[in-house]
Design a protein around this motif. Structure first.
Motif, PDB file in Angstrom:
ATOM      1  N   UNK A 460       0.826  -1.207   0.000  1.00 27.43           N
ATOM      2  CA  UNK A 460       0.000   0.000   0.000  1.00 27.43           C
ATOM      3  C   UNK A 460       0.860   1.258   0.000  1.00 27.43           C
ATOM      4  N   UNK A 461       1.975   1.236   0.736  1.00 31.46           N
ATOM      5  CA  UNK A 461       2.864   2.403   0.781  1.00 31.46           C
ATOM      6  C   UNK A 461       3.486   2.666  -0.589  1.00 31.46           C
ATOM      7  N   UNK A 462       3.888   1.600  -1.286  1.00 31.90           N
ATOM      8  CA  UNK A 462       4.431   1.763  -2.630  1.00 31.90           C
ATOM      9  C   UNK A 462       3.361   2.287  -3.584  1.00 31.90           C
ATOM     10  N   UNK A 463       2.144   1.764  -3.437  1.00 30.66           N
ATOM     11  CA  UNK A 463       1.040   2.226  -4.283  1.00 30.66           C
ATOM     12  C   UNK A 463       0.764   3.708  -4.053  1.00 30.66           C
ATOM     13  N   UNK A 464       0.884   4.154  -2.808  1.00 33.36           N
ATOM     14  CA  UNK A 464       0.649   5.559  -2.492  1.00 33.36           C
ATOM     15  C   UNK A 464       1.635   6.463  -3.231  1.00 33.36           C
ATOM     16  N   UNK A 465       2.883   6.022  -3.320  1.00 34.13           N
ATOM     17  CA  UNK A 465       3.893   6.787  -4.070  1.00 34.13           C
ATOM     18  C   UNK A 465       3.516   6.834  -5.548  1.00 34.13           C
ATOM     19  N   UNK A 498      -9.646  -0.235  -1.839  1.00 37.35           N
ATOM     20  CA  UNK A 498      -9.443   1.187  -1.602  1.00 37.35           C
ATOM     21  C   UNK A 498      -8.440   1.766  -2.593  1.00 37.35           C
ATOM     22  N   UNK A 499      -7.391   1.012  -2.894  1.00 34.52           N
ATOM     23  CA  UNK A 499      -6.387   1.461  -3.858  1.00 34.52           C
ATOM     24  C   UNK A 499      -7.002   1.590  -5.249  1.00 34.52           C
ATOM     25  N   UNK A 500      -7.770   0.584  -5.640  1.00 37.39           N
ATOM     26  CA  UNK A 500      -8.412   0.652  -6.955  1.00 37.39           C
ATOM     27  C   UNK A 500      -9.382   1.833  -7.029  1.00 37.39           C
ATOM     28  N   UNK A 501     -10.101   2.083  -5.940  1.00 33.96           N
ATOM     29  CA  UNK A 501     -11.018   3.228  -5.923  1.00 33.96           C
ATOM     30  C   UNK A 501     -10.243   4.532  -6.106  1.00 33.96           C
ATOM     31  N   UNK A 571       0.712   5.957   3.454  1.00 38.75           N
ATOM     32  CA  UNK A 571      -0.280   5.322   2.588  1.00 38.75           C
ATOM     33  C   UNK A 571      -1.454   6.254   2.302  1.00 38.75           C
ATOM     34  N   UNK A 572      -1.295   7.538   2.554  1.00 40.62           N
ATOM     35  CA  UNK A 572      -2.415   8.480   2.528  1.00 40.62           C
ATOM     36  C   UNK A 572      -3.138   8.513   1.190  1.00 40.62           C
ATOM     37  N   UNK A 573      -2.410   8.294   0.101  1.00 40.05           N
ATOM     38  CA  UNK A 573      -3.049   8.369  -1.218  1.00 40.05           C
ATOM     39  C   UNK A 573      -3.847   7.123  -1.564  1.00 40.05           C
ATOM     40  N   UNK A 574      -3.826   6.136  -0.667  1.00 45.08           N
ATOM     41  CA  UNK A 574      -4.558   4.890  -0.908  1.00 45.08           C
ATOM     42  C   UNK A 574      -5.900   4.856  -0.195  1.00 45.08           C
ATOM     43  N   UNK A 575      -6.246   5.909   0.504  1.00 46.05           N
ATOM     44  CA  UNK A 575      -7.555   5.944   1.152  1.00 46.05           C
ATOM     45  C   UNK A 575      -8.310   7.194   0.704  1.00 46.05           C
ATOM     46  N   UNK A 576      -9.641   7.113   0.629  1.00 54.54           N
ATOM     47  CA  UNK A 576     -10.438   8.255   0.175  1.00 54.54           C
ATOM     48  C   UNK A 576     -10.218   9.477   1.069  1.00 54.54           C
ATOM     49  N   UNK A 577     -10.479  10.654   0.503  1.00 52.64           N
ATOM     50  CA  UNK A 577     -10.240  11.900   1.246  1.00 52.64           C
ATOM     51  C   UNK A 577     -11.064  11.958   2.523  1.00 52.64           C
TER      52      UNK A 577
END
Length: 703
Positions: A460-465, A498-501, A571-577
């Motif tokens: 998830x952290x890598x996905x956030x980047x 959540x990442x896909x969203x 991982x902030x970019x992997x969860x909705x605002x």
């Protein structure tokens, strides 16, 4: 015991049946031991990697022995061995470069205790200089280590019970009795007399004694209360040997011990608290087993065995003498009772022994008395496995909580500078441990559980980047996420959805969410959260039954538990605002009101079920499926109201409030935020939402 009266045999068999019903049976004893030892392994591995040291955690006492019931509600006793000192009993064991402590057991020390003399690190010589306040130079020039080094001074939150800390001061341990001490590989001198008492055919056998000796011993930081050198003495603990001996007992012997503890709780502790301990009862039981033949302990002699143990206990109190089973010079009852207390206890024991079993009808613990009476009168129909199912549910729940404990401690340590590097480094350590411990089933299993959680966060952290740099989620991220996908029924899959969203792949997010909903059996699945210590209600009956029937509880966790979903700030970019606000829940004035273990407040954390419904609401909104969207928001509101075991209900209400805002139901949204504040008045993002909402309502043009 060869000629047993019919009455005694009948009562013994009925008593055995009742104890079987309340969970004191072979199946439950084995299950308790298996899961408690697994938890012990989990805690040891977690602490070793967290502290980068050779810390070992041992689970001791009734829970790991399988000698407790729901009603007895025994404590969890944990012993932590600290690696900074090496305890030796002979100068030949001295090791250069380490802080060696020589165990002194002479006439100046209370039986069952020792002094620890500090030796030099560069040569096998005694230390001459007192370097800090934990060192003390005695009259003959020996520098000794004070036992206060392993416990701070008691304050309002910490109360010492012997060597135990009643509040977990080690990260990740709440409400456990924690003992800190040092391990000694050699068997204590004071216990060697027990080793030499070799009688053919007597329990414990010579092989068992040798096994006990090979286990070594501990020294824990408490001195004899009657010693002039109390702060210098260390108690010698043979807890591992005692645990092994308890593991060797048959079910009748275990039931006898459970009955003794119930009698203690019902007849003695209420009038004379802190007089007789369960450890004394255990010691009496071990002496009783040693002085009888093994075939005397069976179901139809349980009442005889119980009265025999109580008689020995009675005689111990009369003589103020109960020798420790392994260190007999240590009298557990020395100066223990006042004259009044002693007479009360003797009167109570005399009454119980002379009653020939009828006094047991007065025991309310686990409804024992009522259940015994019911076997004669058949007052109500009792489900035989109900209590065993309840205990099984508690055990599996505790195992899931322990996994969460370990992961939370590691994550709290990582939610700092350069967290991705720390995540990957810790994940690598665990993978190496899994590889190197291929033949150690418990260790491999424990590491695998934590590896799955860390893999999910690393991916998830890598996905956030990737999301931040406007790139598609990389292959490495998906591989890491896949490793942790099935840690439980929902949390791993929810992070992937959540990442896909967040990347705009709404269709794939919707497919995953549908799969989660199909597998999330509301009658069975329980919510797991160990971010902080909160009181849970009883697990569901269907959950308990599955836990009782299972032989592989770890595999079962994947289908009947749902941990809370956590997002580190990396991982902030992997969860909705809507969920990102939870990472910044604390205004400056609220931070001082955080608890000692509230580091989780720097993350976004939400229970799985409400997050499932929230993500469904968001995905169906994008897909313009109005009916499904309304069903999702309705389910979100319903689960918040009906599920008692959510650890982050205030977060769920904050998400529901934002959904209500998007539905243009501002009054309902405000109500959600106010309810959230009722649950957690400080360190709650609801304050921000209320300010924002009120501002927009007063100035609609700014919306």
């Amino acid at each position: 015991m060869s000629e047993i009266p019919d009455y005694t045999r009948n009562v013994s068999l009925r008593l055995s049946k009742v104890l079987d019903e309340i969970g004191v049976n072979e199946r439950m004893v084995i299950k308790q031991r298996r899961l408690r030892l697994f938890e012990e392994t989990l805690k040891t591995i977690g602490q070793q990697l967290l502290t980068h040291g050779d810390v070992n955690v041992y689970s001791l006492g009734s829970r790991v022995e399988g000698t407790t019931t729901v009603g007895l509600n025994s404590d969890t006793d944990l012993l932590f061995t600290l690696p900074m000192y090496k305890v030796i009993q002979d100068w030949s064991e001295w090791e250069p470069g380490k802080q060696n402590l020589l165990m002194i057991q002479d006439d100046t020390v209370s039986p069952g205790y020792c002094l620890l003399q500090i030796l030099r690190k560069d040569a096998p010589l005694q230390e001459d200089n007192v370097c800090n306040q934990s060192w003390y130079s005695d009259r003959v020039g020996r520098v000794l280590l004070k036992n206060s080094i392993v416990h701070p001074a008691a304050d309002d939150r910490r109360v010492r019970h012997g060597p135990a800390r009643s509040l977990g001061e080690i990260p990740g341990f709440y409400g456990d009795d924690i003992v800190l001490g040092f391990f000694c590989q050699q068997w204590p001198l004071q216990a060697r007399q027990w080793m030499n008492q070799q009688v053919e055919g007597q329990w414990p056998t010579n092989d068992m004694k040798q096994y006990c000796k090979d286990m070594g011993c501990f020294v824990v930081g408490v001195g004899s209360r009657y010693s002039v050198n109390e702060e210098l003495e260390w108690r010698i603990s043979t807890s591992l040997a005692e645990r092994y001996l308890m593991f060797s007992l048959n079910i009748t012997q275990i039931r006898c011990f459970v009955l003794m503890k119930m009698i203690l709780k019902t007849f003695i502790t209420t009038q004379c608290p802190d007089s007789i301990s369960s450890f004394m009862c255990k010691t009496v039981l071990l002496h009783s087993i040693k002085s009888t033949v093994n075939n005397a302990w069976n179901e139809n002699t349980l009442l005889i065995c119980l009265n025999y143990c109580l008689t020995i206990l009675y005689n111990c109190i009369v003589n103020d003498y109960c020798p420790h089973f392994i260190i007999p010079e240590n009298n557990l009852m020395a100066r223990r009772f006042t004259v009044v207390t002693k007479q009360i206890i003797l009167d109570r024991l005399s009454y119980i022994i002379s009653s020939n079993g009828s006094a047991l009808l007065e025991i309310e613990c686990d409804q024992l008395g009522f259940r015994i009476q019911n076997t004669f009168l058949r007052l109500v129909e009792i489900v035989p496995e109900y209590m065993s199912c309840m205990m099984s549910g508690q055990l599996v729940n505790n195992t899931a909580q322990t996994i969460n404990d370990c992961v939370m401690v590691l994550l709290n340590n990582m939610n700092k500078s350069n967290p991705i590097r720390l995540l990957l480094k810790t994940l690598y350590k665990y993978l190496m441990k899994v590889t190197h411990d291929m033949n150690q089933g418990q260790t491999k299993l424990a590491c695998s559980a934590i590896v799955k959680c860390l893999s999910m966060h690393s991916g998830s952290a890598l996905a956030s980047i990737n999301i931040q740099s406007k790139r598609g989620v990389c292959r490495e991220s998906i591989v890491l996420m896949t490793l942790g996908l099935n840690i439980d029924v929902a949390s791993g899959k929810l992070k992937l959805a959540s990442i896909f969203y967040c990347t705009g792949d709404i269709e794939r997010a919707e497919i995953i969410l549908k799969n989660i909903e199909e597998n999330y059996d509301l009658r069975v699945v329980v919510s797991i959260c160990k971010c902080y210590d909160f009181k849970e209600s009883k697990p569901k009956q269907a959950f308990n039954k599955l836990c009782y029937e299972a032989n592989n509880e770890y595999a079962l966790l994947q289908s009947i538990t749902a941990s809370c979903v956590r997002f580190l700030r990396c991982e902030i970019n992997c969860c909705p605002k809507e969920l990102q606000h939870e990472m910044f829940r604390s205004p400056q004035q609220d931070i001082p009101y955080r608890g000692e273990y509230d580091e989780w407040m720097n993350m976004a954390v939400v229970d799985s079920l409400p997050y499932l419904y929230f993500l469904q609401y968001k995905t169906y909104s994008h897909l313009r499926r109005h009916r499904d969207k309304q069903a999702a928001i309705s389910n979100l509101a319903k689960c918040i109201t009906e599920e008692p075991n959510f650890g982050h209900k205030e977060t769920a209400l904050n998400l529901l409030g934002q959904c209500m805002e998007q539905e243009n139901r501002m009054d309902a949204a405000l109500k959600c935020y106010l309810l959230s504040l009722q649950i957690r008045g400080r360190n709650n993002a609801a304050k921000f939402h209320i300010c924002r909402l009120v501002s927009s309502m007063l100035s609609p043009g700014l919306r």
